[in-house]
Design a protein around this motif. Structure first.
Motif, mmCIF file in Angstrom:
data_model
loop_
_atom_site.group_PDB
_atom_site.id
_atom_site.type_symbol
_atom_site.label_atom_id
_atom_site.label_comp_id
_atom_site.label_asym_id
_atom_site.label_seq_id
_atom_site.Cartn_x
_atom_site.Cartn_y
_atom_site.Cartn_z
ATOM 1 N N ARG A 180 0.827 -1.216 0.000
ATOM 2 C CA ARG A 180 0.000 0.000 0.000
ATOM 3 C C ARG A 180 0.858 1.261 0.000
ATOM 4 N NH1 ARG A 180 -0.668 -1.934 5.289
ATOM 5 N NH2 ARG A 180 0.097 -0.513 6.923
ATOM 6 N N ASN A 181 2.031 1.200 0.630
ATOM 7 C CA ASN A 181 2.923 2.355 0.618
ATOM 8 C C ASN A 181 3.506 2.588 -0.768
ATOM 9 O OD1 ASN A 181 2.529 2.796 3.365
ATOM 10 N ND2 ASN A 181 4.256 1.505 3.951
ATOM 11 N N ARG A 182 3.848 1.484 -1.450
ATOM 12 C CA ARG A 182 4.382 1.626 -2.809
ATOM 13 C C ARG A 182 3.327 2.210 -3.744
ATOM 14 N NH1 ARG A 182 6.190 -3.698 -1.591
ATOM 15 N NH2 ARG A 182 4.759 -4.596 -3.122
ATOM 16 N N ILE A 183 2.106 1.723 -3.614
ATOM 17 C CA ILE A 183 1.015 2.238 -4.448
ATOM 18 C C ILE A 183 0.779 3.714 -4.143
ATOM 19 C CG2 ILE A 183 -1.414 1.993 -5.044
ATOM 20 C CD1 ILE A 183 0.372 -0.275 -6.026
ATOM 21 N N SER A 184 0.883 4.084 -2.871
ATOM 22 C CA SER A 184 0.690 5.491 -2.487
ATOM 23 C C SER A 184 1.750 6.379 -3.133
ATOM 24 C CB SER A 184 0.739 5.630 -0.967
ATOM 25 O OG SER A 184 -0.312 4.914 -0.357
ATOM 26 N N VAL A 185 2.986 5.883 -3.173
ATOM 27 C CA VAL A 185 4.061 6.653 -3.812
ATOM 28 C C VAL A 185 3.767 6.847 -5.297
ATOM 29 C CG1 VAL A 185 6.504 6.613 -4.467
ATOM 30 C CG2 VAL A 185 5.825 5.960 -2.156
ATOM 31 N N ASP A 235 0.765 6.730 -6.727
ATOM 32 C CA ASP A 235 -0.386 7.644 -6.848
ATOM 33 C C ASP A 235 0.051 9.095 -6.700
ATOM 34 O OD1 ASP A 235 -2.297 5.690 -7.283
ATOM 35 O OD2 ASP A 235 -2.704 5.394 -5.155
ATOM 36 N N PHE A 236 0.912 9.324 -5.723
ATOM 37 C CA PHE A 236 1.406 10.695 -5.518
ATOM 38 C C PHE A 236 2.200 11.173 -6.730
ATOM 39 C CE2 PHE A 236 4.868 13.489 -4.157
ATOM 40 C CZ PHE A 236 4.131 14.539 -3.640
ATOM 41 N N SER A 237 3.023 10.278 -7.294
ATOM 42 C CA SER A 237 3.817 10.650 -8.466
ATOM 43 C C SER A 237 2.913 10.975 -9.653
ATOM 44 C CB SER A 237 4.781 9.515 -8.825
ATOM 45 O OG SER A 237 5.656 9.227 -7.751
ATOM 46 N N GLN A 238 1.863 10.163 -9.839
ATOM 47 C CA GLN A 238 0.927 10.441 -10.923
ATOM 48 C C GLN A 238 0.233 11.780 -10.731
ATOM 49 O OE1 GLN A 238 -1.444 6.741 -10.879
ATOM 50 N NE2 GLN A 238 -0.869 6.488 -13.016
ATOM 51 N N ALA A 239 -0.237 12.025 -9.502
ATOM 52 C CA ALA A 239 -0.923 13.300 -9.225
ATOM 53 C C ALA A 239 0.016 14.482 -9.433
ATOM 54 C CB ALA A 239 -1.462 13.284 -7.794
ATOM 55 N N LEU A 240 1.268 14.320 -9.019
ATOM 56 C CA LEU A 240 2.241 15.396 -9.196
ATOM 57 C C LEU A 240 2.502 15.663 -10.674
ATOM 58 C CD1 LEU A 240 4.165 17.314 -7.698
ATOM 59 C CD2 LEU A 240 5.908 15.537 -7.840
#
Length: 413
Positions: free
Chosen positions: A119-124, A126-131
């Protein structure tokens, strides 16, 4: 139980005990207890006075040197700020504590532990995509154009051109360019329509030629004998034969042509005026609206490709995050000097930031203290340290009781 009640109970106990002994029949045991309770009452009352005098006037009486905290709140606040800035948050103490902390190792361990959970990897990701999706590319491109133009203008064009020419000659790029041009020329000259076109041009120019005398007669005779097809075929064969000779390595004409190409390249590399005009043309071209649109389109393509790649990576569990983290850690472990340099820079940044801004903590502390009235300040201090101070009263009463017992025994002796 509240320590204040315990302290009050100890004082009341001593008082009640002392009063009770006044009404008991005289005997050694009563006298001993009376001395203990009397001393305990004095000790408990004295400590109550001392503790109370820190926060307020005892019994509301403005006795000198009481309500010490309120009278000296400005001095206490300044002392706290001075200790915070000069002792707790000075550069030396922060540096020593951070060096013991081993920031890079702790941060690396924490990141590895976090990256171990999906879940932490997916969060990273997701954040990269949003950025990436929120990057204002159109606002960034003008700065990119200005940067490109600035780099072009600051570049030593002559040195760059000389290096490029030297690399081209050493890599035989001039020969490769010549061979490519000859191959293209041979392919063009081999086409039937090329022969017809060359024959038509030659026939027209011969007809238009104004030559008198015997030479004119010979030209007209030649023109009457040759038609467009024959002329085109002859010229085409001459061209193909010449190209074939130039393709052969070691051919004298080929070597002379290559020498001329190299001389022209070297001449261009040494022409400062032409290079300056070229630099200015490129810099102006970089600032054109067409270039801006081109860069925006390319950056949009790159962004779309990156977002799509991150989406695919999410489906595979975000293993690229672990791979990237391991690569960085291995790189730092292999390059010990690089790791130490990075840690020094991080520590230096933290220390400089804290040192440059720790006065803000003092200002914040001062502002918060100034906003509190006397009652709020006393209540806060009593909540934080009052409990421990009340035990002084309890200890004073008990110590006084024991000392009273000892003193009574001394009186007997």
């Amino acid at each position: 139980m509240n320590t204040r009640y315990i302290a009050g109970l100890s004082l009341v106990t001593m008082g009640v005990g002392f009063v009770t002994t006044l009404f008991l029949p005289e005997n050694p045991y009563v006298e001993l207890l009376k001395g203990g309770f009397e001393a305990g009452l004095v000790g408990g009352f004295a400590d109550w006075f001392a503790v109370t005098a820190l926060f307020r006037h005892p019994m509301g009486i403005p006795i000198p040197h009481t309500s010490l905290l309120l009278k000296n709140r400005e001095k206490i606040a300044n002392s706290l700020i001075s200790a915070l800035e000069n002792e707790l948050l000075n550069k030396e103490s922060i540096t020593k504590k951070l060096q013991k902390f081993q920031l890079m190792r702790v941060a690396g361990s924490a990141l590895v532990k976090l990256a171990g959970k999906k879940r932490n990897r997916i969060s990273v990701l997701d954040f990269s995509q949003a950025l990436l999706a929120r990057l204002p590319l159109e606002a960034m491109v003008p700065y990119l154009q200005s940067g490109i133009a600035s780099i072009i203008r600051k570049t030593d064009a002559q040195a760059l051109a000389e290096k490029a020419v030297d690399a081209a000659i050493r890599g035989s790029w001039d020969e490769k360019a010549l061979d490519y041009a000859l191959d293209q020329g041979r392919a063009w000259a081999s086409k039937p329509e090329t022969g017809y076109m060359l024959g038509s041009i030659a026939q027209q120019k011969i007809t238009e030629a104004k030559v008198g005398g015997l030479m004119g007669f010979a030209v007209q005779a030649f023109a009457g004998f040759m038609n467009e097809e024959k002329l085109g075929t002859m010229i085409q064969q001459l061209l193909l034969s010449g190209i074939q000779d130039l393709i052969q390595p070691g051919n004298a004409n080929r070597e002379r042509l290559l020498a001329e190409i190299r001389n022209r390249l070297l001449s261009v590399a040494g022409d400062e005026e032409m290079l300056a005009r070229g630099k200015e043309w490129l810099a102006d071209k970089a600032l054109q609206p067409q270039t801006e649109q081109f860069l925006v389109e390319r950056l949009e393509e790159i962004r779309g490709a990156l977002i799509e790649a991150l989406e695919k990576e999410k489906l595979s569990g975000g293993k690229i995050v672990v791979a990237a983290l391991r690569f960085v850690i291995r790189k730092l472990q292999a390059e010990q000097e690089m790791a130490e340099s990075a840690e020094r820079k991080v520590l230096s940044f933290i220390v400089d930031f804290v040192e440059a801004n720790h006065y803000r903590l003092g200002v914040l502390l001062k502002d918060n203290l100034d906003q509190m009235n006397d009652k709020e300040l006393v209540r806060m201090l009593e909540e934080k340290v009052g409990g421990d101070l009340q035990w002084i009263r309890v200890n004073g009463a008990l110590c006084g009781f024991l000392i009273g017992l000892v003193l009574t025994c001394i009186q007997w002796l």
